[in-house]
Design a protein around this motif. Sequence first.
Motif, mmCIF file in Angstrom:
data_model
loop_
_atom_site.group_PDB
_atom_site.id
_atom_site.type_symbol
_atom_site.label_atom_id
_atom_site.label_comp_id
_atom_site.label_asym_id
_atom_site.label_seq_id
_atom_site.Cartn_x
_atom_site.Cartn_y
_atom_site.Cartn_z
ATOM 1 N N ALA A 149 0.819 -1.217 0.000
ATOM 2 C CA ALA A 149 0.000 0.000 0.000
ATOM 3 C C ALA A 149 0.853 1.268 0.000
ATOM 4 N N GLU A 150 2.185 1.123 0.052
ATOM 5 C CA GLU A 150 3.075 2.296 0.063
ATOM 6 C C GLU A 150 3.402 2.715 -1.359
ATOM 7 N N ILE A 151 2.391 3.180 -2.051
ATOM 8 C CA ILE A 151 2.530 3.568 -3.452
ATOM 9 C C ILE A 151 2.063 5.006 -3.608
ATOM 10 N N ASP A 152 2.646 5.732 -4.541
ATOM 11 C CA ASP A 152 2.267 7.130 -4.727
ATOM 12 C C ASP A 152 2.399 7.521 -6.197
ATOM 13 N N ASP A 153 1.943 8.728 -6.489
ATOM 14 C CA ASP A 153 1.941 9.256 -7.854
ATOM 15 C C ASP A 153 3.336 9.255 -8.455
ATOM 16 N N LYS A 154 4.314 9.714 -7.675
ATOM 17 C CA LYS A 154 5.683 9.812 -8.180
ATOM 18 C C LYS A 154 6.223 8.449 -8.589
ATOM 19 N N THR A 155 5.956 7.426 -7.776
ATOM 20 C CA THR A 155 6.455 6.088 -8.088
ATOM 21 C C THR A 155 5.779 5.520 -9.320
ATOM 22 N N VAL A 156 4.486 5.731 -9.459
ATOM 23 C CA VAL A 156 3.773 5.231 -10.630
ATOM 24 C C VAL A 156 4.326 5.865 -11.901
ATOM 25 N N ARG A 157 4.575 7.164 -11.853
ATOM 26 C CA ARG A 157 5.165 7.833 -13.019
ATOM 27 C C ARG A 157 6.558 7.258 -13.326
ATOM 28 N N ALA A 158 7.314 6.984 -12.287
ATOM 29 C CA ALA A 158 8.649 6.420 -12.485
ATOM 30 C C ALA A 158 8.572 5.036 -13.117
ATOM 31 N N MET A 159 7.564 4.254 -12.732
ATOM 32 C CA MET A 159 7.403 2.927 -13.333
ATOM 33 C C MET A 159 7.038 3.047 -14.815
ATOM 34 N N ALA A 160 6.187 3.999 -15.140
ATOM 35 C CA ALA A 160 5.837 4.219 -16.546
ATOM 36 C C ALA A 160 7.076 4.604 -17.348
ATOM 37 N N ASP A 161 7.891 5.477 -16.774
ATOM 38 C CA ASP A 161 9.128 5.881 -17.454
ATOM 39 C C ASP A 161 10.046 4.682 -17.672
ATOM 40 N N ALA A 162 10.155 3.829 -16.652
ATOM 41 C CA ALA A 162 11.066 2.691 -16.738
ATOM 42 C C ALA A 162 10.584 1.656 -17.749
ATOM 43 N N ILE A 163 9.284 1.452 -17.832
ATOM 44 C CA ILE A 163 8.748 0.503 -18.820
ATOM 45 C C ILE A 163 9.188 0.905 -20.219
ATOM 46 N N VAL A 164 9.137 2.207 -20.478
ATOM 47 C CA VAL A 164 9.545 2.690 -21.795
ATOM 48 C C VAL A 164 11.059 2.610 -21.951
ATOM 49 N N ALA A 165 11.805 3.086 -20.949
ATOM 50 C CA ALA A 165 13.258 3.162 -21.047
ATOM 51 C C ALA A 165 13.908 1.792 -21.223
ATOM 52 N N PHE A 166 13.354 0.764 -20.573
ATOM 53 C CA PHE A 166 13.941 -0.577 -20.644
ATOM 54 C C PHE A 166 13.413 -1.389 -21.823
ATOM 55 N N GLY A 167 12.570 -0.782 -22.661
ATOM 56 C CA GLY A 167 12.044 -1.498 -23.817
ATOM 57 C C GLY A 167 10.928 -2.464 -23.483
ATOM 58 N N LEU A 168 10.424 -2.407 -22.267
ATOM 59 C CA LEU A 168 9.377 -3.342 -21.850
ATOM 60 C C LEU A 168 8.043 -3.041 -22.521
ATOM 61 N N ARG A 169 7.777 -1.769 -22.778
ATOM 62 C CA ARG A 169 6.542 -1.433 -23.509
ATOM 63 C C ARG A 169 6.556 -2.075 -24.894
ATOM 64 N N ASP A 170 7.678 -2.009 -25.559
ATOM 65 C CA ASP A 170 7.772 -2.569 -26.898
ATOM 66 C C ASP A 170 7.697 -4.088 -26.883
ATOM 67 N N ALA A 171 8.009 -4.683 -25.734
ATOM 68 C CA ALA A 171 7.892 -6.133 -25.597
ATOM 69 C C ALA A 171 6.460 -6.554 -25.296
ATOM 70 N N GLY A 172 5.562 -5.577 -25.024
ATOM 71 C CA GLY A 172 4.159 -5.886 -24.811
ATOM 72 C C GLY A 172 3.584 -5.484 -23.475
ATOM 73 N N TYR A 173 4.432 -5.026 -22.546
ATOM 74 C CA TYR A 173 3.956 -4.641 -21.208
ATOM 75 C C TYR A 173 3.386 -3.217 -21.265
ATOM 76 N N VAL A 174 2.068 -3.099 -21.250
ATOM 77 C CA VAL A 174 1.463 -1.780 -21.466
ATOM 78 C C VAL A 174 0.630 -1.262 -20.292
ATOM 79 N N TYR A 175 0.218 -2.127 -19.376
ATOM 80 C CA TYR A 175 -0.601 -1.657 -18.256
ATOM 81 C C TYR A 175 0.277 -1.261 -17.073
ATOM 82 N N VAL A 176 -0.016 -0.104 -16.502
ATOM 83 C CA VAL A 176 0.625 0.359 -15.274
ATOM 84 C C VAL A 176 -0.477 0.397 -14.224
ATOM 85 N N ASN A 177 -0.476 -0.584 -13.340
ATOM 86 C CA ASN A 177 -1.614 -0.791 -12.447
ATOM 87 C C ASN A 177 -1.305 -0.382 -11.008
ATOM 88 N N ILE A 178 -2.125 0.517 -10.481
ATOM 89 C CA ILE A 178 -2.056 0.908 -9.076
ATOM 90 C C ILE A 178 -2.931 -0.065 -8.298
#
Length: 505
Positions: A165-194
Amino acid sequence: MRRLLTPLALGLVASHAAIAAPAAQPKLAGVWAFDSAPSYPGVTLMKIENKAGKPTGTVTTAWYGAMDMQNLVVKDGVATFELRNLNDKDRPTRQWTATVKDGGVSLVGDIWYAHVEQQGRPGTAADAKARAFTTTSLPPMGQLATDGLAAKPPMGWSSWNKFGAEIDDKTVRAMADAIVAFGLRDAGYVYVNIDDGWQGERGADGVLRPNAKFPDMKALADYVHSKGLKLGIYSSPGPKTCAGYAGSYGHVAQDAKTFAEWGVDYLKYDLCSGEWFYADADTVQRTYYEMGAALRATGRPIVYSLCQYGRFDVGAWGRQVGGHLWRTTGDITDDYPTMARIGFDKNGKAELAGPGGWNDPDMLEVGNGGMTKDEYLTHMSLWAMSAAPLMMGHDLRDTGVEVLKILENREVIAVDQDARGVQGKAVRKDGATEVWNKPLADGSVAVALFNRGDKAARMELKAADAGASGLAGVRDLWRGVDLPAGEQAFDVPARGVVMVRVKGG
């Protein structure tokens, strides 16, 4: 002759009568208010009354509303009773006592994981009114048509396994950034779920606001969408979520509308405190149908994840209530025994899964550090062979090279995401070894050789494992190499796997 008593004698008689009369017993009947309560289960009110000479009572909690006292006995200022216990098949009820003491009441009991000791005071009619729990009714069961979503198992990331439950806006945005930066979005990982932990309080209008950790949920959704990703959120059909935040009980349509207005693309709906209200197949199905219909009514396409731990053969009715995936088990944890028990034995009925509706053995633990590389390879292989949703659960900012290789293996992901949508299953077992196959849309077959034992094992790949008379081509998916045609043997490490894609010949 009538004898008259003197004043002294009268006094002695009165004194004797006072001594002989039983002392007034403390009374439990009435309303008792609890002003200070632990978060779980959060007892706020107790009420005991006599009906037709028999005591009855309720304990009102923040999590489960008014809970009826079972087998209630009141004697000498002490009430003993039982309350229905959740998540414990071996102990379906637990013993409680309420004792009058010093003008108040002491309430002691156990429920699920908690031991409760609370002190209450005599309550008023105003207390009873203010703390009364308003129950709601469920709609009759209906059937929702398929909507074309989740043609393949959803892929993305979820906050719970790493952050709870220790999740916040800043961390969610960071996860979205990392999905893109590591190429995970292009591999098919598209949902960022809180997951759990984003909820605040409801306003006077009943609308649920996010807590201070999420200052603007619409802006967060817009940010996630700007990255070419989709936003998921979490709620419960009960009054409280598993972490004790506000659930959707009594506000189902309202919450669905709010989620849609924020731009949410995915909802995980976790039974949690709803277990008290919805404890049989009929009510569980109807509460999930209620939210499914509410999501459809918003007009926004939202993937609907049913999280009720595989109860009541959920795969048989999950699509009917609008579900696109449904949990088949309790929560996964980052250890091999739990992962293996879920992946091998609790991954749902294969015949009930397919495009638009998937068995969900819970999120991935790859990258959280509790298993070895071979164990994580088994984890990823099992989920891919099972056509399971692939929801990463680690801190993406700390994704190492080896973890990235596992999560981004396009050939393994292709098995999970195959358009035919068949859930693989075991075709051969021998002691601690299992061979699984999964037919694919192009006519090839994925075959996984699993060694569940604690020692390396020599395992053979046979044409029959692929339902073929021969093997014209063999591709090792984890090593990314082509192997000689025909049957062959492998040295499979302890708790490891060899995963191949084969063509019959």
